[in-house]
Design a protein around this motif. Sequence first.
Motif, PDB file in Angstrom:
ATOM      1  N   PRO A  33       0.798  -1.246  -0.026  1.00 43.15           N
ATOM      2  CA  PRO A  33      -0.120  -0.043   0.081  1.00 43.15           C
ATOM      3  C   PRO A  33       0.788   1.206   0.161  1.00 43.15           C
ATOM      4  O   PRO A  33       0.458   2.380  -0.592  1.00 43.15           O
ATOM      5  CB  PRO A  33      -0.691  -0.126   1.226  1.00 43.15           C
ATOM      6  CG  PRO A  33      -0.886  -1.800   1.456  1.00 43.15           C
ATOM      7  CD  PRO A  33       0.246  -2.041   0.977  1.00 43.15           C
ATOM      8  N   GLY A  34       1.929   1.189   0.682  1.00 39.31           N
ATOM      9  CA  GLY A  34       2.700   2.423   0.951  1.00 39.31           C
ATOM     10  C   GLY A  34       3.376   2.836  -0.539  1.00 39.31           C
ATOM     11  O   GLY A  34       3.880   3.919  -0.521  1.00 39.31           O
ATOM     12  N   ARG A  35       3.484   1.938  -1.606  1.00 41.19           N
ATOM     13  CA  ARG A  35       3.731   2.213  -2.904  1.00 41.19           C
ATOM     14  C   ARG A  35       3.065   2.106  -3.790  1.00 41.19           C
ATOM     15  O   ARG A  35       3.255   2.486  -5.048  1.00 41.19           O
ATOM     16  CB  ARG A  35       5.062   1.173  -3.082  1.00 41.19           C
ATOM     17  CG  ARG A  35       6.176   0.983  -2.258  1.00 41.19           C
ATOM     18  CD  ARG A  35       7.015  -0.092  -2.374  1.00 41.19           C
ATOM     19  NE  ARG A  35       7.773   0.369  -4.015  1.00 41.19           N
ATOM     20  CZ  ARG A  35       8.239  -0.724  -4.719  1.00 41.19           C
ATOM     21  NH1 ARG A  35       8.374  -2.003  -4.411  1.00 41.19           N
ATOM     22  NH2 ARG A  35       8.759  -0.385  -5.889  1.00 41.19           N
ATOM     23  N   VAL A  36       1.536   2.587  -3.380  1.00 44.21           N
ATOM     24  CA  VAL A  36       0.629   2.425  -4.524  1.00 44.21           C
ATOM     25  C   VAL A  36       0.722   3.890  -5.345  1.00 44.21           C
ATOM     26  O   VAL A  36       0.525   3.727  -6.763  1.00 44.21           O
ATOM     27  CB  VAL A  36      -0.826   2.515  -3.827  1.00 44.21           C
ATOM     28  CG1 VAL A  36      -1.840   2.816  -4.673  1.00 44.21           C
ATOM     29  CG2 VAL A  36      -0.964   1.115  -3.202  1.00 44.21           C
ATOM     30  N   GLY A  37       1.031   4.978  -4.678  1.00 49.55           N
ATOM     31  CA  GLY A  37       1.428   6.351  -5.674  1.00 49.55           C
ATOM     32  C   GLY A  37       2.654   5.961  -6.599  1.00 49.55           C
ATOM     33  O   GLY A  37       2.265   6.381  -7.822  1.00 49.55           O
ATOM     34  N   ASP A  38       3.528   5.177  -6.230  1.00 54.51           N
ATOM     35  CA  ASP A  38       4.600   5.052  -7.258  1.00 54.51           C
ATOM     36  C   ASP A  38       4.269   3.878  -8.342  1.00 54.51           C
ATOM     37  O   ASP A  38       4.609   4.312  -9.568  1.00 54.51           O
ATOM     38  CB  ASP A  38       5.836   4.358  -6.603  1.00 54.51           C
ATOM     39  CG  ASP A  38       6.542   5.177  -5.540  1.00 54.51           C
ATOM     40  OD1 ASP A  38       6.237   6.440  -6.018  1.00 54.51           O
ATOM     41  OD2 ASP A  38       7.197   4.807  -4.656  1.00 54.51           O
ATOM     42  N   VAL A  39       3.326   2.986  -8.027  1.00 53.31           N
ATOM     43  CA  VAL A  39       3.015   2.260  -9.221  1.00 53.31           C
ATOM     44  C   VAL A  39       2.074   2.705  -9.855  1.00 53.31           C
ATOM     45  O   VAL A  39       2.031   2.914 -11.137  1.00 53.31           O
ATOM     46  CB  VAL A  39       2.059   1.064  -8.377  1.00 53.31           C
ATOM     47  CG1 VAL A  39       1.215   0.094  -9.288  1.00 53.31           C
ATOM     48  CG2 VAL A  39       2.925   0.080  -7.527  1.00 53.31           C
ATOM     49  N   ARG A  40       1.000   3.810  -9.531  1.00 53.05           N
ATOM     50  CA  ARG A  40       0.074   4.388 -10.157  1.00 53.05           C
ATOM     51  C   ARG A  40       0.906   5.334 -11.325  1.00 53.05           C
ATOM     52  O   ARG A  40       0.792   5.686 -12.395  1.00 53.05           O
ATOM     53  CB  ARG A  40      -0.783   5.339  -9.584  1.00 53.05           C
ATOM     54  CG  ARG A  40      -2.043   4.441  -8.816  1.00 53.05           C
ATOM     55  CD  ARG A  40      -2.901   5.525  -8.069  1.00 53.05           C
ATOM     56  NE  ARG A  40      -3.646   6.292  -8.899  1.00 53.05           N
ATOM     57  CZ  ARG A  40      -3.634   7.688  -8.795  1.00 53.05           C
ATOM     58  NH1 ARG A  40      -3.097   8.090  -7.793  1.00 53.05           N
ATOM     59  NH2 ARG A  40      -4.300   8.292  -9.515  1.00 53.05           N
ATOM     60  N   ARG A  41       1.775   6.097 -10.655  1.00 51.15           N
ATOM     61  CA  ARG A  41       2.696   6.986 -11.584  1.00 51.15           C
ATOM     62  C   ARG A  41       3.477   6.310 -12.447  1.00 51.15           C
ATOM     63  O   ARG A  41       3.508   6.912 -13.802  1.00 51.15           O
ATOM     64  CB  ARG A  41       3.989   7.744 -10.586  1.00 51.15           C
ATOM     65  CG  ARG A  41       4.530   8.612 -11.426  1.00 51.15           C
ATOM     66  CD  ARG A  41       5.845   9.263 -10.520  1.00 51.15           C
ATOM     67  NE  ARG A  41       6.429   8.349  -9.671  1.00 51.15           N
ATOM     68  CZ  ARG A  41       7.741   7.863 -10.282  1.00 51.15           C
ATOM     69  NH1 ARG A  41       7.944   7.871 -11.732  1.00 51.15           N
ATOM     70  NH2 ARG A  41       8.402   6.811  -9.866  1.00 51.15           N
ATOM     71  N   ARG A  42       4.037   5.307 -12.252  1.00 46.33           N
ATOM     72  CA  ARG A  42       4.818   4.431 -13.362  1.00 46.33           C
ATOM     73  C   ARG A  42       3.974   4.032 -14.210  1.00 46.33           C
ATOM     74  O   ARG A  42       4.259   3.709 -15.574  1.00 46.33           O
ATOM     75  CB  ARG A  42       5.583   3.362 -12.615  1.00 46.33           C
ATOM     76  CG  ARG A  42       6.767   3.851 -11.712  1.00 46.33           C
ATOM     77  CD  ARG A  42       7.492   2.936 -10.769  1.00 46.33           C
ATOM     78  NE  ARG A  42       8.351   3.256  -9.896  1.00 46.33           N
ATOM     79  CZ  ARG A  42       8.826   2.552  -8.913  1.00 46.33           C
ATOM     80  NH1 ARG A  42       8.661   1.372  -8.753  1.00 46.33           N
ATOM     81  NH2 ARG A  42       9.546   3.457  -8.129  1.00 46.33           N
ATOM     82  N   ASN A  43       2.758   3.230 -14.040  1.00 49.01           N
ATOM     83  CA  ASN A  43       1.811   2.738 -14.998  1.00 49.01           C
ATOM     84  C   ASN A  43       1.276   3.791 -15.890  1.00 49.01           C
ATOM     85  O   ASN A  43       0.805   3.757 -17.042  1.00 49.01           O
ATOM     86  CB  ASN A  43       1.008   1.867 -14.341  1.00 49.01           C
ATOM     87  CG  ASN A  43       1.566   0.458 -13.789  1.00 49.01           C
ATOM     88  OD1 ASN A  43       2.493   0.299 -14.124  1.00 49.01           O
ATOM     89  ND2 ASN A  43       0.757   0.054 -12.914  1.00 49.01           N
TER      90      ASN A  43
END
Length: 403
Positions: free
Chosen positions: A9-19
Amino acid sequence: MPVNENAAPGRVGDVRRRNLSLVLDSIARTGDAKPSRAQLAAATGLTKAAVSSLVAELVESGLVSEVGLYRDGERGRPGQGLELSPRRGVVGMEINVDYLAVGLVDLGGNLRFTTTVESHNRGLKPGEVMAKLAELAGEAKGAAAAGDIAILGGGLAVPGLVDEARSVVLSAPNLHWEHEQLNVDALLGDVPLGVRLSNEANSAALGELWYGAGQPDFLYVSGEVGVGGGVIIGSELYTGPGGSAGELGHIVVHPEGSGCSCGGVGCLETFAGQEAVFEAAGIAPGPLSGRTAALLAALADKEPRAVKAVDDAGKYLGVALASSARLMDIEAVVLGGHFAELAEWLRPAVLASVERHAPGLVRPEDLKVSGLKHAGTLLGAAGQVIRSVIASPLGLVVTDRTA
């Protein structure tokens, strides 16, 4: 590559940004092909559901537009094509010694509006020049409003070394500017991404990479009052550790030559810069457009003094290119700015000189002429901001999905 959608969950923002970036980049790379969601899923490796969710965010945020209907095959429902939005744009701006230019570029790289005015900027205080440029930028903002285009930010190119992070011109000898702070944010007012400062030749090289010939390795040669260079290696701009790589105009081509604005002697700029060519050709001082027209007319009439001036410029440019080719192992060269305008007369002299000093290193077919001409700088200045949107769109995405 796609990012795991089940990340912590703490990296969801990074996942969204990259995708989001992955999807935007895939759309950008297809050019005019306008891919469907299914094609994007195949290209990115993301699931169709993830792509649909990400595209919905990008469309809702105005960064991507849906266009047309077509079938990927004989079966199934027609798919909608996708493109970078023509309703979002970036303003490219240029300060040069004798002119100011502004252009409005949409996210797809289309130049929607452009204007250039002659302006004798050498020796003027930066504040005076920036005030003039702000008026031109106002015209671009008016064109954007008329075309229902939201401006995301701007790029400003100047003929000198810059500190982009601090918006400082470190050295622009032909403008007589040294360590000058520019108030770039005043040019466009409140825009989401602000205004990014860059070197003119580097911006033109990037414009050529993204919107011109598009080859992965080349040396771009910018001909204005000064002579600049931009080095593209592996489809990336190479600026060196201190940011000053590509200063082609200050390669020494004649040790006993005349003094240069940089403080050196015998630099290429003193032989092949715009002012040097005009003077050698006997073109009287006056407005830039009139002097250029007079030079081209004199060349067309084969006037000896004009022909020799351009021939000499080509000879010394060839000397600099021969040295550069040997040092950097770059085979392709693209001529831009006033070199592009003079290419019919300049190119033979350049080729002969390169062949004399570095036989076989630059083939005739690898000495190219930019089709973008002076627009390349505007496209490159704006394009750097557009690429930043593609690389990190999350701040411009207004929805709150988690895919």
